[in-house]
Motif scaffolding. Structure first.
Motif, PDB file in Angstrom:
ATOM      1  N   ASP A  38      41.835  25.854  28.698  1.00  0.00           N
ATOM      2  CA  ASP A  38      41.554  27.078  27.952  1.00  0.00           C
ATOM      3  C   ASP A  38      42.248  28.281  28.593  1.00  0.00           C
ATOM      4  O   ASP A  38      42.833  29.109  27.897  1.00  0.00           O
ATOM      5  N   ASP A  39      42.193  28.360  29.913  1.00  0.00           N
ATOM      6  CA  ASP A  39      42.873  29.454  30.604  1.00  0.00           C
ATOM      7  C   ASP A  39      44.382  29.399  30.358  1.00  0.00           C
ATOM      8  O   ASP A  39      45.015  30.434  30.144  1.00  0.00           O
ATOM      9  N   ASN A  40      44.953  28.215  30.376  1.00  0.00           N
ATOM     10  CA  ASN A  40      46.384  28.077  30.102  1.00  0.00           C
ATOM     11  C   ASN A  40      46.714  28.525  28.680  1.00  0.00           C
ATOM     12  O   ASN A  40      47.734  29.177  28.447  1.00  0.00           O
ATOM     13  N   ALA A  41      45.844  28.196  27.729  1.00  0.00           N
ATOM     14  CA  ALA A  41      46.082  28.564  26.334  1.00  0.00           C
ATOM     15  C   ALA A  41      46.052  30.082  26.136  1.00  0.00           C
ATOM     16  O   ALA A  41      46.716  30.607  25.245  1.00  0.00           O
ATOM     17  N   HIS A  42      45.295  30.795  26.967  1.00  0.00           N
ATOM     18  CA  HIS A  42      45.171  32.246  26.836  1.00  0.00           C
ATOM     19  C   HIS A  42      46.003  33.005  27.868  1.00  0.00           C
ATOM     20  O   HIS A  42      45.857  34.225  28.001  1.00  0.00           O
ATOM     21  N   ALA A  43      46.864  32.319  28.561  1.00  0.00           N
ATOM     22  CA  ALA A  43      47.613  32.925  29.671  1.00  0.00           C
ATOM     23  C   ALA A  43      48.393  34.169  29.240  1.00  0.00           C
ATOM     24  O   ALA A  43      48.296  35.217  29.887  1.00  0.00           O
ATOM     25  N   PRO A  46      34.973  17.148  34.446  1.00  0.00           N
ATOM     26  CA  PRO A  46      35.649  17.363  33.154  1.00  0.00           C
ATOM     27  C   PRO A  46      35.560  18.795  32.629  1.00  0.00           C
ATOM     28  O   PRO A  46      36.511  19.292  32.027  1.00  0.00           O
ATOM     29  N   GLU A  47      34.456  19.487  32.870  1.00  0.00           N
ATOM     30  CA  GLU A  47      34.326  20.874  32.396  1.00  0.00           C
ATOM     31  C   GLU A  47      35.369  21.782  33.033  1.00  0.00           C
ATOM     32  O   GLU A  47      35.868  22.705  32.384  1.00  0.00           O
ATOM     33  N   THR A  48      35.697  21.517  34.274  1.00  0.00           N
ATOM     34  CA  THR A  48      36.704  22.334  34.961  1.00  0.00           C
ATOM     35  C   THR A  48      38.086  22.091  34.363  1.00  0.00           C
ATOM     36  O   THR A  48      38.877  23.024  34.218  1.00  0.00           O
TER      37      THR A  48
END
Length: 120
Positions: free
Chosen positions: A109-114, A101-103
């Motif tokens: 999060d990475d998608n949100a900051h892309a 789940p952490e991954t």
């Protein structure tokens, strides 16, 4: 008589104006060039989300373990059903690689900051 040199393209009406202060070299990967310190995630061949090198290494490892993390007997999602303790990564639509789940949270999060991780 004073002669003025005209470049060959000038005879055809082309006008090129550039100043060193406004010129910028083309980005090595176009609009998907990552800022310093980031690399493409590469969860899929067309995944250009910029992440840290550690996240890309984890993504590669997760992709390599994808078959081992699926339930051998299937389940509610057929052959895409994850073993207990794993969830779909969901880095992109249809990403059914099973991860902890952490991954999955990291991928979200990475998608949100892309957008903010691209050179502009």
């Amino acid at each position: 008589m004073k002669f003025q040199y005209l470049a060959p393209w000038a005879a055809f009406g082309f006008l090129l104006i550039s100043s060193p202060s406004s010129y910028s070299a083309p980005l090595p990967y176009g609009e998907v060039t990552c800022k310093q310190g980031y690399v493409w995630r590469e969860a899929h061949t067309t995944d250009y989300v910029c992440v840290t090198p550690a996240v890309r290494a984890q993504t590669k490892a997760d992709n390599q373990q994808a078959n081992n993390r699926r339930s051998p007997t299937g389940g509610p999602y057929g052959r895409d059903t994850c073993k207990s303790g794993y969830v779909w990564r969901d880095a992109f639509q249809g990403d059914h690689v099973c991860v902890v789940p952490e991954t999955r949270s990291q991928a979200a999060d990475d998608n949100a900051h892309a957008e903010e991780r691209f050179v502009r």
